[in-house]
Design an enzyme around this catalytic site. Structure first.
Site: not given
Length: 449
Positions: A101, A238, A311
Site C-alpha cells: 500500500n 494481525h 505490522d
C-alpha cells in the site's frame, strides 16, 4: 572496511542456542566460515578466526517480519526502505516483507522490480508483497504470475480488504498456481463503518464510533471457506479477536495451508488502555477486550496462531499527535518489537522459545527461505545475539525510524540486541551499522517442504 576483514572467519563462543527447528535449547559454539555456519559444537579456536564471547547470552537465527510498511514509494517522509531496514536490523530482524500500500501501490511487475533493486543496498533482506488488485481497488486482478517472477512473495491489498468474494476466489486460484499465499486484511468495511476503536463498553463511554469484532470474524470466515473451497494457501494478518481465533482453529483441523499472525500490541493491551485517548494505541484492527487478548495468547501457545508480525506502520508525528478521531491507525514497531516480547517473556507470559519460534522460525518456514533462516550447518549465518541481562533505553538518538518517534520513547527494556549478523557478517553492534551492504545478492524465497 576491506573484503579480507569482512570475510574473516568467526566463532561465537559459549552462547545458548535456541533452535526451534530441532526443538533444542543448548550451549554450544558456532563456527562461521565464508558467511555460512560451518560447524556447531565445542572446539578450540581455529587459525585466523575472530572470537566473539557469547557467555551468558542467547544466539538464535535472525528474525523474519512478514508484515511491515516502509512507505516507499510515495511517503518517504514517514519511512524509506533504507531507514526501515536500519530500524529492522537494530531490532534483530534480518528479513522483512514490505506491504504494497505505497503510492503508487506495488501492483505491477515493474514496481516489484523497483523494490528488489532498491533493496540490494539494504543491510537486510527485503521482500515485496504484491497487490492483489490493480490500484488496490478490489476489482481487477494484477499480473500475479509476472509479479511473482520479479520477486513478490505473497499477495495482499493490505489495509483495503477485498470485499468482493468473487475477486477473492480468483486471487486464491491464481495464487494456488504460483504457490504463494494471499493475505487479506480481515475486515468487513460495512461493519467497520468508520469505527475508531473496538465497539463495546469503553467506546460507548469515550463517545467514539466502534469497530465490532464481527467485522473481523465475518471476513475471516469467508476467506477461510474460499481458501478451503479452492484448496489454496491463505495467511490471516494481525488477528485481533477471540471469534477469529475460533474460526482459524476449527479450519486448521482439516486444512494445513492456513496460517495466521498476531502483533505484539494486540498481545499486550486491551481497550481499557484507550481511556486516555492515547493515539499510540490507535491501530487497525483495533485493540480489543481483555477476553480477546487472553484468547490471542492462548492461540499463540497452542499453535492456532503461527507467527508474530509487527505490522510496522509509521506516521509523521504531526499526523499521529492530532485528535484521536483524526489520527491515522498504526505505530512504528519493528525496532522494538523483539525487546517488548522478551520483556513479556520475563514476566512469564510465554517462553523465549515461543518468541523465537513464532517470530523467526515459523515465518521463514512458512514463506520458505533457501539455505538460510535456521541454525543449521551449511546454512548462511543470519543470526542475532541477545543479552537478556542488559537493558536498552529508547531515546530520540537511538530511534532509527524516519518518522523519529516511537510509542516506547523514554522506556527502558530489560534486554538488549547486542549484534545482528547477515551472511556471517556483523551488520549491527548494538548501536551502529557496521557493514553498509551484504556483498551477496538476495536469495529468493523458496517453499520449504
Amino acid at each position: 572496511m576491506s573484503l579480507e576483514k569482512i570475510t574473516k572467519n568467526l566463532m561465537l563462543k559459549g552462547g545458548t542456542l535456541i533452535d526451534p527447528h530441532n526443538e533444542k535449547t543448548y550451549n554450544a559454539d558456532v563456527l562461521i566460515k565464508d558467511g555460512k555456519i560451518h560447524e556447531i559444537g565445542r572446539f578450540e579456536k581455529p587459525e585466523s578466526c575472530e572470537i566473539i564471547d557469547c557467555t551468558g547470552k542467547v544466539i538464535t537465527h535472525g528474525f523474519c517480519d512478514l508484515h511491515v510498511h516502509f512507505r516507499e514509494p510515495g511517503r518517504e517522509d514517514k519511512e524509506t526502505l533504507k531507514t526501515g531496514s536500519l530500524a529492522a536490523m537494530a531490532g534483530g530482524f534480518t528479513r522483512v516483507c514490505v506491504m504494497p500500500n505505497t503510492n503508487p501501490p506495488l501492483d505491477t511487475p515493474e514496481s516489484i522490480h523497483f523494490i528488489k533493486k532498491k533493496a540490494e543496498d539494504a543491510p537486510i533482506y527485503i521482500h515485496p508483497i504484491g497487490a492483489v488488485s490493480k490500484g488496490q481497488d478490489g476489482k481487477d486482478i494484477t499480473e500475479m504470475g509476472l509479479m511473482h517472477k520479479e520477486g513478490a512473495v505473497a499477495f495482499s491489498d493490505d489495509g483495503l480488504p477485498i470485499q468482493d468474494g468473487g475477486i477473492m476466489r480468483i486471487a486464491l486460484e491464481y495464487s494456488k498456481l504460483i504457490g504463494v499465499p494471499v493475505i487479506n486484511h480481515a475486515e468487513d468495511e460495512c461493519l467497520r463503518d468508520g469505527g475508531h476503536m473496538h465497539e463495546g463498553t469503553v467506546s460507548t463511554h469515550l463517545g467514539l464510533a466502534g469497530n465490532p469484532d464481527l467485522a473481523e470474524s465475518t471476513m475471516v470466515h469467508r476467506d477461510l471457506e474460499l481458501a478451503n473451497y479452492v484448496d489454496a494457501r491463505i495467511h490471516v494478518p494481525h488477528v485481533s479477536s477471540a471469534k477469529a481465533v475460533d474460526l482459524i482453529r476449527d479450519m486448521k483441523k482439516y486444512k494445513d495451508d492456513v496460517t495466521a499472525e498476531v502483533t505484539p500490541h494486540h498481545l499486550f493491551f486491551n481497550d481499557e488502555d484507550l481511556r486516555s485517548y492515547d493515539t499510540n494505541l490507535k491501530v487497525g484492527p483495533p485493540i480489543r477486550t481483555e477476553k480477546d487478548r487472553i484468547a490471542l495468547i492462548a492461540a499463540l501457545k497452542d499453535g492456532t496462531i503461527d507467527c508474530i508480525a509487527t505490522d510496522h506502520a509509521p506516521h509523521t508525528i504531526s499526523e499521529k499527535k492530532g485528535q484521536y478521531t483524526e489520527a491515522p491507525a498504526g505505530i512504528p514497531l519493528v525496532q522494538h518489537s523483539l525487546l517488548s516480547l522478551i520483556d513479556h517473556f520475563k514476566n512469564g507470559k510465554f517462553s523465549l522459545e515461543t518468541i523465537v519460534q513464532k517470530a523467526c522460525h515459523n515465518p521463514a518456514l512458512r514463506f520458505g527461505v533457501k539455505n538460510r533462516g535456521f541454525i543449521r550447518e551449511g546454512y548462511y549465518a543470519d543470526l542475532v545475539l541477545l543479552n537478556l541481562n542488559k537493558g536498552t533505553e529508547v531515546n530520540k538518538q537511538s530511534i532509527k525510524y524516519k518518522c523519529k518517534w516511537s510509542p516506547f520513547l523514554g522506556h527502558k527494556f530489560k534486554s538488549k540486541i547486542e549484534k545482528t549478523f547477515v551472511n556471517g557478517k556483523v551488520i549491527y553492534d548494538g548501536q551502529n551499522l557496521i557493514v553498509s551492504n551484504r556483498f551477496v545478492r538476495p536469495l529468493e524465497f523458496n517453499r520449504v517442504p
